[in-house]
Motif scaffolding. Sequence first.
Motif, PDB file in Angstrom:
ATOM      1  N   GLU A 198      38.055  29.274 -19.569  1.00 48.16           N
ATOM      2  CA  GLU A 198      38.580  29.959 -18.395  1.00 48.16           C
ATOM      3  C   GLU A 198      37.475  30.637 -17.585  1.00 48.16           C
ATOM      4  O   GLU A 198      37.540  30.707 -16.353  1.00 48.16           O
ATOM      5  N   LEU A 199      36.453  31.155 -18.282  1.00 51.46           N
ATOM      6  CA  LEU A 199      35.332  31.805 -17.593  1.00 51.46           C
ATOM      7  C   LEU A 199      34.254  30.810 -17.180  1.00 51.46           C
ATOM      8  O   LEU A 199      33.299  31.186 -16.479  1.00 51.46           O
ATOM      9  N   LYS A 200      34.417  29.567 -17.663  1.00 54.37           N
ATOM     10  CA  LYS A 200      33.473  28.484 -17.350  1.00 54.37           C
ATOM     11  C   LYS A 200      32.044  28.855 -17.765  1.00 54.37           C
ATOM     12  O   LYS A 200      31.098  28.826 -16.982  1.00 54.37           O
ATOM     13  N   ILE A 201      31.938  29.258 -19.041  1.00 59.82           N
ATOM     14  CA  ILE A 201      30.627  29.595 -19.616  1.00 59.82           C
ATOM     15  C   ILE A 201      30.436  28.799 -20.896  1.00 59.82           C
ATOM     16  O   ILE A 201      31.400  28.342 -21.528  1.00 59.82           O
ATOM     17  N   SER A 202      29.190  28.610 -21.292  1.00 64.04           N
ATOM     18  CA  SER A 202      28.893  27.873 -22.523  1.00 64.04           C
ATOM     19  C   SER A 202      28.584  28.810 -23.686  1.00 64.04           C
ATOM     20  O   SER A 202      28.739  28.436 -24.848  1.00 64.04           O
TER      21      SER A 202
END
Length: 755
Positions: A276-280
């Motif tokens: 949802e936060l578009k982080i790895s």
Amino acid sequence: MANKTEKPFGLNWLDSSYYETLLPSTPWQNIYDMISPELAIAVREQFKVPQRKQMLIELLGPQFKRSYLPDESDDALILNPPLMAEEQRKKLENEAKSWLQIKMNEIALKKKCAIKTNQSEDELSSEMKDYLEHTYNVVSTSLDRHLYLKQNNINFENLDDDKEPQSSVKQNDLRDALRKKKSESNEKTMPNLSSEFSEILSESLMNILKKDPRRIAFVLQKLIGQQLSYSLRLFIWSDILMRHERKKIEAGSMPIDIDLIVRKNFANGVSRGKNELKISDPSQTPISGLIENGVIETYSKVFCLNEFLNEAHLRQTMRILNVFYCYSRDYEPFYIYWLLPFQLTFRNERSKSELIYDLAMYLDLYVKNLFPIWNEIFTIAAKVVQDLSINDLSFYEHLKKISKINPKINSKDFVNEIIENEQKKTTANDETNVIRSKKELLTEPSIFVRKWIAEGFAGVLRKNALLYVWDQLFMSLWSSKDFEIIAKSLLYLLKNQFIKAKDHDEMRRVFLEGPYRLLTADIQSAFMHLSSGGKENEVAFLNTLNSNEDGSYYAKLEGSKSKSILDPIGIKDVYLKLVIPKQGLINDFDSTRIIVEISLYYGSQRLGKKQTTAIPIIKDVKPSIKESKTYELMIPSEKLVFEMSELKQDIHDSKGVFAIITIKYPSLSFSDFILGYCKMSIYSPQKIGSLSTWEVINGRVKRLLHPGAPPEDFEKIGSIPTASFKDRLGPDSNVELTLYDPNSESYFRKSKEFI
């Protein structure tokens, strides 16, 4: 009978104790013979369903079947595949175990082999009392042997049973030696005041709890007020954190690993957050900069956190809070404080990467389930201040007075919630009144108490004191009452320092830096004192750092002069055996007139005197030698409690603190006629940091009585009395009583029910 090849507790000394209590010649056999026949009758009523019958027979064991169910068929195949699936068998087993537990408890209560929570142990049957005493002796002896082997680095498993070392050391010496032996070289595995002695006991206790987790409620009630060892802290904190999640599982369902389920759910939540936060990397969220600034600022400016101001700790804190945000989308600056105790406790259990996720998970469980809501925090703080205004008005008025002198307001001292919640109460409409209201609010002493509580005391206490406080909060399930007691303990311990403060700035400094300078032992003494109903105005005397010669609060701690504190002691369940001569000074002896007087001494200093007021109960009267009569008397309902005392520094007595017990017989002819007396040691000395204290010697104590009145020089009193009747008491006259810690007993009565 249990299979001796099994190791139910996983510890040799504990397993051997267990099997020793089950030997045919022990008191357990009497309990077994009392309960088993009725249990067999109840079990037969469950035999209508073959599968349930077979499961009950297997759980009761072959010996029970041979003795009480000899004619019943035994078909183990019906509980195994393909006739029964493994999942169905597990469910049936859980149901059968639950039924057996309930039925066993019913029969035990009926046979007086168990008691309800509102009953006394005196109501137990004589058989059960014998069993409890025998079990205590077996376990105590085995534990002392185990401690001796540990102390001397002897491997129990490699010992030949016929060549066990014989110790000439007394039991108390073994325990004292291990108490004093700190594991300084093993700080990573046993930090925070844990001694080798406490870790050994903790290991044994945890093995018992793992065998029967339901007993944790009883254990917690007994441990309240004590500092937990490192390993026991891990166990109890984890159990309490998981407790709310465990309640979500339906009762009667199959046993599951709740810890594993919570970890999986948390991992899934973090994965969803990443998407949802578009982080790895969950430790690098969009608010990582905000978190970094908050952590650095907090650890840089808060006095008690300066010792953790290092790169490794700060980076760990930032990563945990970022993972927590990734999971919950929640971040508040005060989470930095709430996280610290978990970092100090769960720091070596897993790899660094796993530890980050574990600590974030623990923080989430804590935020959701344990910490009180803001309105409750305000209520607790208000009660503390109100209590101060009632019990120590001059102290309260002094704080109110200096809080208004030269106030220098720093709103960054407080989290926003403390200020915002209070400002909502104002009815002012114009900006001037709002500003004035905020300024007055930030000068009030009560706002500092709110700050203590809102930060979980992590913003003002040193490491060991913080962990002690959190131990108490965990064991009370984070009750508001314990928050109140802890805040009051700190406030009254710092009374002398507050009295010396002359304006708002000095008051603020005591509030924010004072608790850090307190000794953990003093905080513990204050907590136990207030928990047991002690007076607030006595707490200030428990601060052992109050005696700095220069009178300055900020003088070096090394310059402080230690005091010696005597904890409260209780005496109960008095038993007397009096051999009264026929031709003595007393005609028509009336045992109901007997009074037992107990005086406490430390050297020549008398600390207190109490005497019984209840009428003794006659247990037995029988003839004795030389035309005398033996009276056996009991005073079971009366408790004599000696309050806390401070020992004079100029007295040094190698004999320690002792009691002189006199048996009085008031009459018309003799106002103070003393039948006999004895001397009894009732405390053992302890040293905790700079605090000299004395530990109550708990349990039953028996002493022979000397005839006549005690001598002026107590040193002349021996343990064996003169073997002559004199005119008062005959030989073998004795007194027996129970010594106990009234702090623990009082808190036990007042503590809440654990589920």
